[in-house]
Design a protein around this motif. Structure first.
Motif, PDB file in Angstrom:
ATOM      1  N   VAL A 185       0.703  -1.399  -0.200  1.00 21.71           N
ATOM      2  CA  VAL A 185       0.256  -0.075   0.248  1.00 21.71           C
ATOM      3  C   VAL A 185       1.031   1.021   0.072  1.00 21.71           C
ATOM      4  O   VAL A 185       2.404   1.508   0.572  1.00 21.71           O
ATOM      5  N   ASP A 188       1.463   7.180   1.717  1.00 24.55           N
ATOM      6  CA  ASP A 188       0.414   8.751   0.921  1.00 24.55           C
ATOM      7  C   ASP A 188      -0.847   8.118   1.910  1.00 24.55           C
ATOM      8  O   ASP A 188      -1.578   8.692   2.178  1.00 24.55           O
ATOM      9  N   ASP A 189      -1.594   6.858   1.239  1.00 32.00           N
ATOM     10  CA  ASP A 189      -2.798   6.743   1.602  1.00 32.00           C
ATOM     11  C   ASP A 189      -3.310   6.222   3.111  1.00 32.00           C
ATOM     12  O   ASP A 189      -4.531   6.443   3.463  1.00 32.00           O
ATOM     13  N   CYS A 190      -2.683   5.541   3.699  1.00 27.65           N
ATOM     14  CA  CYS A 190      -2.016   5.242   4.380  1.00 27.65           C
ATOM     15  C   CYS A 190      -2.487   7.048   5.534  1.00 27.65           C
ATOM     16  O   CYS A 190      -2.998   6.651   6.225  1.00 27.65           O
ATOM     17  N   ARG A 192      -3.843   9.371   4.412  1.00 29.66           N
ATOM     18  CA  ARG A 192      -5.313   9.784   4.329  1.00 29.66           C
ATOM     19  C   ARG A 192      -6.300   9.039   4.909  1.00 29.66           C
ATOM     20  O   ARG A 192      -6.902   9.684   5.838  1.00 29.66           O
TER      21      ARG A 192
END
Length: 264
Positions: A185, A188-190, A192
């Motif tokens: 993953v 940056d997604d984590c 967000r």
């Protein structure tokens, strides 16, 4: 005006969370970002946050007084696990206690895949989830509401940590995942997800698993990188003990303590 405190806003994960939190925060909410050293935050970033009405303060997981000063009146506080192996359990305990003393209602924690496994003793867990499993238990026993996100392996780590080793290893990726698939993953997604949970977009007392869109093998990842760049690399699957001996013979330390400047 609810107050939300995002700690570690200068870190890689924390800065991604900070950027998204600044986008989605409601006008009636108060947002506070902290750093253990304000000079780590670029001047233009600091000014942009402050221009949006975001308060920026210095707070350190190793300094209870700094935590108490920032957490007063907060509805929720986020806690990002640090790289301080051997110390981060105590750091988490300080953050939790400071939250309780300040009347914080909810804590958000960035945990790690595997931390929820049921085992007879801690040593039965792989090394990386052990601290996270311990901290999750501290949070659940604290009486605070919580949001816990178990982040899967960062795809970013492949480019940042693994790829630089390939040339050193003779244009090979010496690997002991044995072709097991993992849902990598983006960091940056984590970040967000952390911002959204801090600002109340999740369910209280729930654990979230944060994964990539598809489980892939490391060999598939390497083939994709080589296809994109033209680099030629061989994937070498090795038994755990053999890979450990290979790196030990090259002088790699066998613990995470001490000064390793000579290995850069």
């Amino acid at each position: 005006m609810p107050k939300y405190v995002l700690t570690g806003a200068d870190g890689k994960l924390g800065s991604a969370a900070a950027a998204f939190a600044a986008e989605i925060v409601k006008p009636e909410d108060k947002l506070v970002f902290t750093s253990h050293k304000l000079s780590n935050i670029p001047k233009e970033t600091l000014e942009a946050w402050q221009a949006k009405g975001i308060e920026v303060a210095e707070a350190n997981y190793d300094d209870t007084a700094s935590l108490l000063a920032v957490f007063q009146g907060a509805e929720a506080v986020s806690m990002v696990s640090t790289w301080a192996f051997g110390e981060r359990r105590a750091q988490a305990a300080r953050v939790i206690e400071a939250c309780k003393q300040c009347g914080v209602r909810r804590i958000c924690y960035t945990s790690f895949v595997g931390a929820g496994q049921e085992v007879e003793k801690e040593e039965d867990l792989p090394f990386l989830p052990r601290d996270h499993a311990h901290i999750e238990k501290l949070i659940k026993a604290s009486g605070l509401e919580y949001n816990i996100q178990r982040n899967y392996l960062y795809a970013d780590n492949i480019a940042e940590l693994f790829v630089p080793c390939w040339q050193f290893c003779g244009d090979s990726w010496l690997n002991n995942t044995h072709h097991v698939r993992g849902a990598y993953v983006a960091r940056d997604d984590c970040g967000r997800v952390l911002a959204a949970l801090l600002l109340g977009r999740g369910q209280a007392n729930k654990v979230y698993h944060v994964t990539g869109p598809e489980a892939v093998t490391d060999g598939q990842v390497m083939d994709w990188i080589c296809d994109q760049t033209g680099y030629q690399c061989e994937f070498v699957d090795m038994p755990d003990a053999e890979l450990r001996r290979w790196w030990a013979d090259k002088g790699l330390p066998d613990d995470a303590q001490g000064d390793f400047g000579g290995y850069r």
